[in-house]
Structures are given as structure tokens and as C-alpha cells.
Design a protein around this motif. Structure first.
Motif, PDB file in Angstrom:
ATOM      1  N   TYR A 188      38.201  39.775 -36.638  1.00 38.77           N
ATOM      2  CA  TYR A 188      39.021  40.362 -35.583  1.00 38.77           C
ATOM      3  C   TYR A 188      39.151  39.401 -34.416  1.00 38.77           C
ATOM      4  CZ  TYR A 188      34.638  41.494 -33.075  1.00 38.77           C
ATOM      5  OH  TYR A 188      33.427  41.420 -32.424  1.00 38.77           O
ATOM      6  N   ILE A 189      40.180  39.663 -33.626  1.00 37.85           N
ATOM      7  CA  ILE A 189      40.331  38.998 -32.340  1.00 37.85           C
ATOM      8  C   ILE A 189      40.420  40.104 -31.303  1.00 37.85           C
ATOM      9  CG2 ILE A 189      42.852  38.783 -32.571  1.00 37.85           C
ATOM     10  CD1 ILE A 189      42.565  36.123 -30.952  1.00 37.85           C
ATOM     11  N   GLU A 190      39.736  39.911 -30.181  1.00 38.43           N
ATOM     12  CA  GLU A 190      39.597  40.959 -29.171  1.00 38.43           C
ATOM     13  C   GLU A 190      40.186  40.493 -27.845  1.00 38.43           C
ATOM     14  OE1 GLU A 190      35.676  43.185 -28.632  1.00 38.43           O
ATOM     15  OE2 GLU A 190      35.738  41.815 -26.883  1.00 38.43           O
ATOM     16  N   PHE A 191      40.854  41.407 -27.157  1.00 38.31           N
ATOM     17  CA  PHE A 191      41.517  41.118 -25.893  1.00 38.31           C
ATOM     18  C   PHE A 191      41.060  42.102 -24.819  1.00 38.31           C
ATOM     19  CE2 PHE A 191      44.278  40.111 -29.423  1.00 38.31           C
ATOM     20  CZ  PHE A 191      44.838  38.886 -29.116  1.00 38.31           C
ATOM     21  N   PHE A 192      41.060  41.641 -23.581  1.00 39.41           N
ATOM     22  CA  PHE A 192      40.844  42.491 -22.412  1.00 39.41           C
ATOM     23  C   PHE A 192      42.174  42.634 -21.698  1.00 39.41           C
ATOM     24  CE2 PHE A 192      39.911  42.762 -17.808  1.00 39.41           C
ATOM     25  CZ  PHE A 192      39.198  43.955 -17.788  1.00 39.41           C
ATOM     26  N   ALA A 193      42.595  43.869 -21.453  1.00 37.68           N
ATOM     27  CA  ALA A 193      43.873  44.118 -20.782  1.00 37.68           C
ATOM     28  C   ALA A 193      43.713  43.925 -19.282  1.00 37.68           C
ATOM     29  CB  ALA A 193      44.364  45.523 -21.092  1.00 37.68           C
ATOM     30  N   GLU A 194      44.381  42.905 -18.745  1.00 35.08           N
ATOM     31  CA  GLU A 194      44.293  42.609 -17.321  1.00 35.08           C
ATOM     32  C   GLU A 194      45.184  43.526 -16.489  1.00 35.08           C
ATOM     33  OE1 GLU A 194      42.283  40.434 -15.953  1.00 35.08           O
ATOM     34  OE2 GLU A 194      41.680  39.056 -17.555  1.00 35.08           O
ATOM     35  N   ILE A 195      46.256  44.054 -17.080  1.00 39.03           N
ATOM     36  CA  ILE A 195      47.134  45.026 -16.436  1.00 39.03           C
ATOM     37  C   ILE A 195      47.439  46.110 -17.462  1.00 39.03           C
ATOM     38  CG2 ILE A 195      48.161  43.206 -14.985  1.00 39.03           C
ATOM     39  CD1 ILE A 195      50.750  43.536 -16.657  1.00 39.03           C
ATOM     40  N   ASP A 196      48.122  47.176 -17.040  1.00 35.12           N
ATOM     41  CA  ASP A 196      48.550  48.207 -17.990  1.00 35.12           C
ATOM     42  C   ASP A 196      49.577  47.603 -18.939  1.00 35.12           C
ATOM     43  OD1 ASP A 196      46.947  50.142 -16.800  1.00 35.12           O
ATOM     44  OD2 ASP A 196      48.539  50.833 -15.461  1.00 35.12           O
ATOM     45  N   LEU A 197      49.309  47.717 -20.224  1.00 35.79           N
ATOM     46  CA  LEU A 197      50.123  47.034 -21.227  1.00 35.79           C
ATOM     47  C   LEU A 197      50.763  47.997 -22.219  1.00 35.79           C
ATOM     48  CD1 LEU A 197      47.697  44.124 -22.264  1.00 35.79           C
ATOM     49  CD2 LEU A 197      49.724  43.933 -20.801  1.00 35.79           C
ATOM     50  N   VAL A 198      51.928  47.608 -22.695  1.00 37.87           N
ATOM     51  CA  VAL A 198      52.444  48.073 -23.978  1.00 37.87           C
ATOM     52  C   VAL A 198      52.378  46.873 -24.907  1.00 37.87           C
ATOM     53  CG1 VAL A 198      54.497  48.793 -25.263  1.00 37.87           C
ATOM     54  CG2 VAL A 198      53.924  49.903 -23.106  1.00 37.87           C
ATOM     55  N   ALA A 199      51.792  47.065 -26.058  1.00 37.78           N
ATOM     56  CA  ALA A 199      51.694  46.004 -27.057  1.00 37.78           C
ATOM     57  C   ALA A 199      52.386  46.460 -28.324  1.00 37.78           C
ATOM     58  CB  ALA A 199      50.235  45.682 -27.341  1.00 37.78           C
ATOM     59  N   ALA A 200      52.881  45.513 -29.092  1.00 36.79           N
ATOM     60  CA  ALA A 200      53.439  45.804 -30.414  1.00 36.79           C
ATOM     61  C   ALA A 200      52.926  44.755 -31.382  1.00 36.79           C
ATOM     62  CB  ALA A 200      54.967  45.814 -30.393  1.00 36.79           C
ATOM     63  N   LEU A 201      52.515  45.218 -32.555  1.00 46.25           N
ATOM     64  CA  LEU A 201      51.959  44.331 -33.575  1.00 46.25           C
ATOM     65  C   LEU A 201      52.684  44.561 -34.885  1.00 46.25           C
ATOM     66  CD1 LEU A 201      49.681  42.306 -34.409  1.00 46.25           C
ATOM     67  CD2 LEU A 201      48.355  44.327 -35.092  1.00 46.25           C
ATOM     68  N   SER A 202      53.172  43.473 -35.478  1.00 47.04           N
ATOM     69  CA  SER A 202      53.827  43.525 -36.786  1.00 47.04           C
ATOM     70  C   SER A 202      52.921  42.896 -37.832  1.00 47.04           C
ATOM     71  CB  SER A 202      55.156  42.761 -36.747  1.00 47.04           C
ATOM     72  OG  SER A 202      55.715  42.633 -38.044  1.00 47.04           O
ATOM     73  N   ALA A 203      52.732  43.602 -38.956  1.00 48.69           N
ATOM     74  CA  ALA A 203      52.044  43.035 -40.114  1.00 48.69           C
ATOM     75  C   ALA A 203      53.093  42.258 -40.902  1.00 48.69           C
ATOM     76  CB  ALA A 203      51.406  44.129 -40.963  1.00 48.69           C
ATOM     77  N   CYS A 204      53.083  40.941 -40.748  1.00 48.97           N
ATOM     78  CA  CYS A 204      54.167  40.067 -41.194  1.00 48.97           C
ATOM     79  C   CYS A 204      54.453  40.198 -42.694  1.00 48.97           C
ATOM     80  CB  CYS A 204      53.808  38.625 -40.865  1.00 48.97           C
ATOM     81  SG  CYS A 204      55.075  37.429 -41.296  1.00 48.97           S
ATOM     82  N   PRO A 205      55.733  40.207 -43.084  1.00 49.61           N
ATOM     83  CA  PRO A 205      56.075  40.266 -44.508  1.00 49.61           C
ATOM     84  C   PRO A 205      55.661  39.030 -45.281  1.00 49.61           C
ATOM     85  CG  PRO A 205      58.045  39.819 -43.207  1.00 49.61           C
ATOM     86  CD  PRO A 205      56.955  40.170 -42.239  1.00 49.61           C
ATOM     87  N   GLY A 206      55.208  37.993 -44.571  1.00 50.47           N
ATOM     88  CA  GLY A 206      54.699  36.806 -45.253  1.00 50.47           C
ATOM     89  C   GLY A 206      53.266  36.946 -45.709  1.00 50.47           C
ATOM     90  N   GLY A 207      52.618  38.074 -45.412  1.00 52.39           N
ATOM     91  CA  GLY A 207      51.222  38.256 -45.817  1.00 52.39           C
ATOM     92  C   GLY A 207      50.311  37.257 -45.139  1.00 52.39           C
ATOM     93  N   ASP A 208      49.689  36.362 -45.909  1.00 47.05           N
ATOM     94  CA  ASP A 208      48.848  35.320 -45.304  1.00 47.05           C
ATOM     95  C   ASP A 208      49.657  34.108 -44.868  1.00 47.05           C
ATOM     96  OD1 ASP A 208      49.418  33.828 -47.616  1.00 47.05           O
ATOM     97  OD2 ASP A 208      47.377  33.889 -48.383  1.00 47.05           O
ATOM     98  N   CYS A 209      50.984  34.163 -45.092  1.00 42.19           N
ATOM     99  CA  CYS A 209      51.934  33.126 -44.675  1.00 42.19           C
ATOM    100  C   CYS A 209      51.660  31.773 -45.326  1.00 42.19           C
ATOM    101  CB  CYS A 209      52.002  32.994 -43.159  1.00 42.19           C
ATOM    102  SG  CYS A 209      52.792  34.426 -42.386  1.00 42.19           S
ATOM    103  N   GLY A 210      51.071  31.801 -46.525  1.00 40.07           N
ATOM    104  CA  GLY A 210      50.812  30.564 -47.234  1.00 40.07           C
ATOM    105  C   GLY A 210      51.939  30.142 -48.153  1.00 40.07           C
TER     106      GLY A 210
END
Length: 252
Positions: A188-210
């Protein structure tokens, strides 16, 4: 970082979101909270967008982040916002892939040099429409989260942080390359929100992108987002950063 590390020791999980393969989800994270992007089944790349929850015109600025930090980001680096705001939106507080560094090909993980796969480039190169590129996934996710028309949401989608993606530039021609992500279930990668955020995450159609990209050929996996709240007293002395104090007179 000392305050954030102390706060990490007190945090409690408050929410989980599963991002399906070849799709995206948008979610809110309040200032002072942490969020993790987690690999849960197999090697999968995620494309991340961030916005100020109160003003979508303030969003992640990959170019400035790259200029301040590096082509690939990890623990201690910050994700900066667009001008004229110019402040950290989030700080990376933990990265289980920080051991990877840069490989013999010059490849590293978590890049801020790529853009995002998109249906416009795919149509130009392949002559066909594909609707689950990360650009489209992020557009749908933001539209759903903010109850916006697709055309309006699309204008806010921007260059991403390529989470778990392994990329670099070739040494001879300096062309951008992708290789299979080293991410494993549980990373995992972990983030601290410095301000109020909206985030969006896409699980890429390339998979592992190899290999393949912008199609249904690659094997894809879901990603999980976990949101954590630390005890308020653990953040004593921390303040959400203000937007740039530059006068914006520009010499006029």
C-alpha cells in the motif's frame, strides 16, 4: 513528518472503498485524515486524481510535484496543487514499495510523469472507441460523486499520480516506458490529507501495465481505499496549509 508519524500510531479505520477492475471510484477525505491505496488480489496500477473538496479548480499539479520532488514519489514527498493555490494537498506517509528504488532500466514506482490512458489517444492510435480508459473512469467517478454532467466533470480530470506503476525513460532515446508493476497483495501507499479532499482512483485497464493497454486484454484486479482518522490530540500543533500568499499582481 514527526507529527504525522505520531498521529499514524493513533489512527482508526473509518471507511473502505473497493475500486472494481477497469473502473473508478471517487471519495472524500477530510483534512487531518489518512488514506491508503491497497493492492488486494494481484498486481494492479491505479490512476489518482485529487481536488480541493470545496473548489474543484484547485487540483493536483503533477508537473510542479515532479519539479519539487522527482519523477517518482515516495514517503515524505507531497502532492502539490495547481496555481494560483500552490500548496500541498497530501503528504505520502508510508510506502511499502519504497524498497524498489530505481532498477537497472531506470524504472521506478509511483510516477508523476505519465498522463493517464484516455479514449482520445486510443481512438487516434487504434481507430476504435474504448470507454474504460482511466480518463473515462475518473470522469464517471467524479460525475457520480459530485452529481455533475459528464461534460462538466471531464473538464476537471487531470494528469495523475500513477500509483504502483513502474515507469521510466529509456537511456538511449529518453522515451517513456512502462513495465510490469512489482506490487504484491498487501502492498500500500498511504497519504495524509493536508486539506479537505475529493479523490478519485481508477483501477487501470492495463492491469500491471506490463503489456497491453486501453483494452480488456490485460488481467486486472480491484484496488481498495482505506480511510483512517487519528485522535485529534495527536495532531496538536498541525495546521492545514493556506493557499499561496502571492499578491497575484504579476507586476501590473
Amino acid at each position: 513528518m514527526a507529527v504525522l508519524e505520531s498521529a499514524r500510531q493513533t489512527m482508526v479505520k473509518t471507511r473502505e472503498i473497493v475500486v472494481p477492475p477497469r473502473d473508478a471510484r471517487a471519495f472524500r477525505v477530510s483534512r487531518g485524515q489518512f488514506f491508503r491505496i491497497v493492492s488486494i488480489e494481484g498486481p494492479q496500477v491505479g490512476d489518482l486524481n485529487l481536488w480541493n473538496a470545496d473548489d474543484l479548480s484547485e487540483r493536483f499539479f503533477s508537473g510542479k510535484t515532479r519539479a519539487i520532488h522527482a519523477t517518482h514519489v515516495t514517503t515524505g514527498d507531497r502532492l502539490w496543487s495547481t496555481l494560483p493555490y500552490m500548496r500541498p494537498l497530501a503528504t505520502i506517509t508510508h510506502d511499502t514499495l519504497d524498497w524498489y528504488g530505481f532498477d537497472a532500466d531506470g524504472g521506478g514506482v509511483h510516477d508523476v510523469i505519465g498522463t493517464r490512458c484516455d479514449p482520445y489517444t486510443n481512438l487516434m492510435l487504434n481507430g476504435s472507441e474504448y470507454h474504460h480508459c482511466c480518463h473515462s473512469n475518473l470522469t464517471r467517478a467524479l460525475a457520480a460523486q459530485r452529481k455533475l454532467p459528464l461534460a462538466e466533470a471531464e473538464r476537471h480530470v487531470h494528469d495523475v499520480m500513477n500509483v504502483f506503476m513502474c515507469t521510466g525513460y529509456t537511456r538511449d532515446t529518453h522515451r517513456y516506458f512502462m513495465k510490469a508493476s512489482p506490487v504484491r497483495p498487501g502492498d500500500y501507499i498511504e497519504f495524509f490529507a493536508e486539506i479537505d479532499l475529493v479523490a478519485a482512483l481508477s483501477a487501470c485497464p492495463g492491469g500491471d501495465c506490463g503489456a497491453s493497454h486501453s483494452s480488456d486484454v490485460a488481467k486486472c484486479h480491484p484496488l481498495k481505499v482505506e480511510i483512517f482518522r487519528p485522535r485529534p490530540e495527536a495532531l496538536a500543533g498541525w495546521h492545514s496549509p493556506k493557499a499561496s500568499a502571492y499578491s497575484r499582481s504579476h507586476g501590473a
